[in-house]
Design an enzyme around this catalytic site. Structure first.
Site, PDB file in Angstrom:
ATOM      1  N   PHE A   1       0.843  -1.194   0.000  1.00 48.96           N
ATOM      2  CA  PHE A   1       0.000   0.000   0.000  1.00 48.96           C
ATOM      3  C   PHE A   1       0.879   1.244   0.000  1.00 48.96           C
ATOM      4  O   PHE A   1       2.054   1.208   0.369  1.00 48.96           O
ATOM      5  CB  PHE A   1      -0.953   0.023   1.206  1.00 48.96           C
ATOM      6  CG  PHE A   1      -0.263   0.013   2.541  1.00 48.96           C
ATOM      7  CD1 PHE A   1       0.077   1.198   3.181  1.00 48.96           C
ATOM      8  CD2 PHE A   1       0.048  -1.189   3.166  1.00 48.96           C
ATOM      9  CE1 PHE A   1       0.706   1.191   4.413  1.00 48.96           C
ATOM     10  CE2 PHE A   1       0.679  -1.212   4.399  1.00 48.96           C
ATOM     11  CZ  PHE A   1       1.014  -0.018   5.023  1.00 48.96           C
ATOM     12  N   CYS A   2       0.285   2.363  -0.436  1.00 47.76           N
ATOM     13  CA  CYS A   2       0.943   3.666  -0.351  1.00 47.76           C
ATOM     14  C   CYS A   2      -0.058   4.629   0.272  1.00 47.76           C
ATOM     15  O   CYS A   2      -0.871   4.226   1.104  1.00 47.76           O
ATOM     16  CB  CYS A   2       1.476   4.129  -1.706  1.00 47.76           C
ATOM     17  SG  CYS A   2       0.237   4.266  -3.022  1.00 47.76           S
ATOM     18  N   TRP A   3      -0.023   5.896  -0.088  1.00 44.56           N
ATOM     19  CA  TRP A   3      -0.900   6.864   0.569  1.00 44.56           C
ATOM     20  C   TRP A   3      -2.353   6.732   0.105  1.00 44.56           C
ATOM     21  O   TRP A   3      -3.267   6.597   0.911  1.00 44.56           O
ATOM     22  CB  TRP A   3      -0.399   8.290   0.324  1.00 44.56           C
ATOM     23  CG  TRP A   3      -1.367   9.368   0.720  1.00 44.56           C
ATOM     24  CD1 TRP A   3      -1.834  10.378  -0.057  1.00 44.56           C
ATOM     25  CD2 TRP A   3      -1.990   9.546   2.003  1.00 44.56           C
ATOM     26  NE1 TRP A   3      -2.713  11.182   0.648  1.00 44.56           N
ATOM     27  CE2 TRP A   3      -2.832  10.689   1.918  1.00 44.56           C
ATOM     28  CE3 TRP A   3      -1.939   8.846   3.205  1.00 44.56           C
ATOM     29  CZ2 TRP A   3      -3.606  11.143   2.987  1.00 44.56           C
ATOM     30  CZ3 TRP A   3      -2.710   9.303   4.281  1.00 44.56           C
ATOM     31  CH2 TRP A   3      -3.522  10.439   4.162  1.00 44.56           C
TER      32      TRP A   3
ATOM     33  N   VAL B   1      -3.234   4.135   2.768  1.00 46.91           N
ATOM     34  CA  VAL B   1      -3.273   4.536   4.172  1.00 46.91           C
ATOM     35  C   VAL B   1      -4.420   5.497   4.437  1.00 46.91           C
ATOM     36  O   VAL B   1      -5.006   5.500   5.521  1.00 46.91           O
ATOM     37  CB  VAL B   1      -1.925   5.184   4.581  1.00 46.91           C
ATOM     38  CG1 VAL B   1      -2.003   5.768   5.974  1.00 46.91           C
ATOM     39  CG2 VAL B   1      -0.806   4.166   4.512  1.00 46.91           C
TER      40      VAL B   1
END
Length: 347
Positions: free
Chosen positions: A93-95, A122
């Site tokens: 995952f990233c932002w 996130v």
């Protein structure tokens, strides 16, 4: 091809068994807030992310993307090697579930490494955390350990946890001991990190009939306890631990280890120096200079912290406390176990 997971699907997968969450954002972003238990395998480090961000704003998206590809291609072997060390199912995952996690998942898939990706990243996880806390759903009764600074409340919580009792340690989640000197030697949490860790703990403890906590103020270092938990604390079963001042000094020395951080203790003392009578403040400064931390702590207890605690207690004269007066920490713990037994018998 990799598959995107919703937050509910991700939680269901996690509940089935070992699962590794990989945050592919920069180390700085990871340290500010992530999914608890995640590891960090960044696509870009902090400097690289800043460089690409600057190019995006000042030159344009295509130039930034080209530079990002150039940077990432050079570190690709190490990136893949890090993922090969993981022996559980994994989710990246990233932002926002955007370019970085998509790039990571695509490259891993091409290399035969199966992964899923958290849709929304996130940000979606943070929205879920906020929603969970807004439900204000936590039924266990709080058994609250109160007492003067140095009464060993945190140590007693750890001893209870070691014996298998349900414990919620707000200070541990906050990375702060709740005093002017409270963050020394620790890594303070920001509110996002605290909330994420708290939601996980509430889920772990929600089926318990009661949970032990420490009598915290609502604000702990940089973070704030949710109102519904603070109110629940105020109406919980209140215990008050009393130890001789010499024992309290020993407990603080063991917990804070001021000899490891003398400069930080001197800096922190400047914040409260003006609240003390000048001769006392001068004596504390002299003791700090020569490293006599036992004297420093005793003076602070007798001339600052104890009076503040008494003032706070006077604001809640209607509260009934179960008092534990002990010679030392072990004695307090044995008495605490007796109190717990009586409380359970009366249920």
């Amino acid at each position: 091809m990799f598959r995107d997971l919703t937050i509910d699907e991700l939680l269901a997968v996690q509940a089935k068994g070992p699962h590794t969450f990989i945050d592919v954002r920069s180390p700085k972003e990871f340290n500010e807030a992530t999914i608890p238990g995640s590891i960090n395998i960044p696509v870009f480090n902090d400097e690289e992310r800043a460089e690409i961000g600057t190019l995006y704003k000042q030159v344009g998206q295509e130039v930034a993307k080209d530079r990002g590809l150039e940077i990432f291609s050079q570190k690709l072997p190490d990136f893949i090697r890090a993922f090969k060390q993981i022996d559980t199912p994994m989710t990246v995952f990233c932002w926002r579930g955007g370019m970085r996690s998509k790039t990571a998942a695509t490259v891993l898939d091409l290399m035969g490494i199966h992964t899923t990706r958290l849709a929304g990243g996130v940000r979606t996880f943070r929205q879920w955390v906020v929603h969970e806390l807004e439900q204000e759903d936590f039924s266990p009764t709080f058994i609250v350990l109160n007492g003067y600074t140095g009464s060993g409340k945190t140590a007693l919580l750890k001893m209870l946890a070691d014996k298998g009792f349900p414990v919620l340690d707000f200070e541990n989640l906050a990375g702060h001991r709740g005093s002017i000197f409270g963050q020394i030697g620790l890594e303070p949490s920001n509110q996002k990190k605290f909330d994420s860790l708290l939601v996980r703990e509430l889920a772990r403890l929600k089926q318990e009939p009661y949970v032990f906590i420490e009598g915290e103020s609502r604000r702990i270092g940089k973070v704030s306890m949710p109102s519904f938990l603070f109110n629940k604390k105020e109406t919980g079963v209140q215990l008050s631990v009393h130890l001789p001042v010499e024992e309290r000094v020993k407990n603080i020395l063991a917990d804070y280890e001021p000899d490891k951080y003398p400069e930080l203790f001197q800096e922190a003392f400047q914040i409260i120096k003006k609240r003390l009578h000048t001769p006392i403040a001068k004596q504390i400064e002299d003791d700090l200079a020569i490293g006599d931390f036992a004297s420093v702590i005793k003076l602070l207890l007798e001339n600052y912290y104890d009076s503040r605690y008494e003032h706070s207690g006077n604001q809640h004269t209607e509260i009934e406390y179960v008092h534990i007066t002990a010679n030392n920490l072990d004695d307090a713990f044995q008495q605490l176990l007796g109190v717990v037994e009586r409380l359970e018998l009366n249920k």
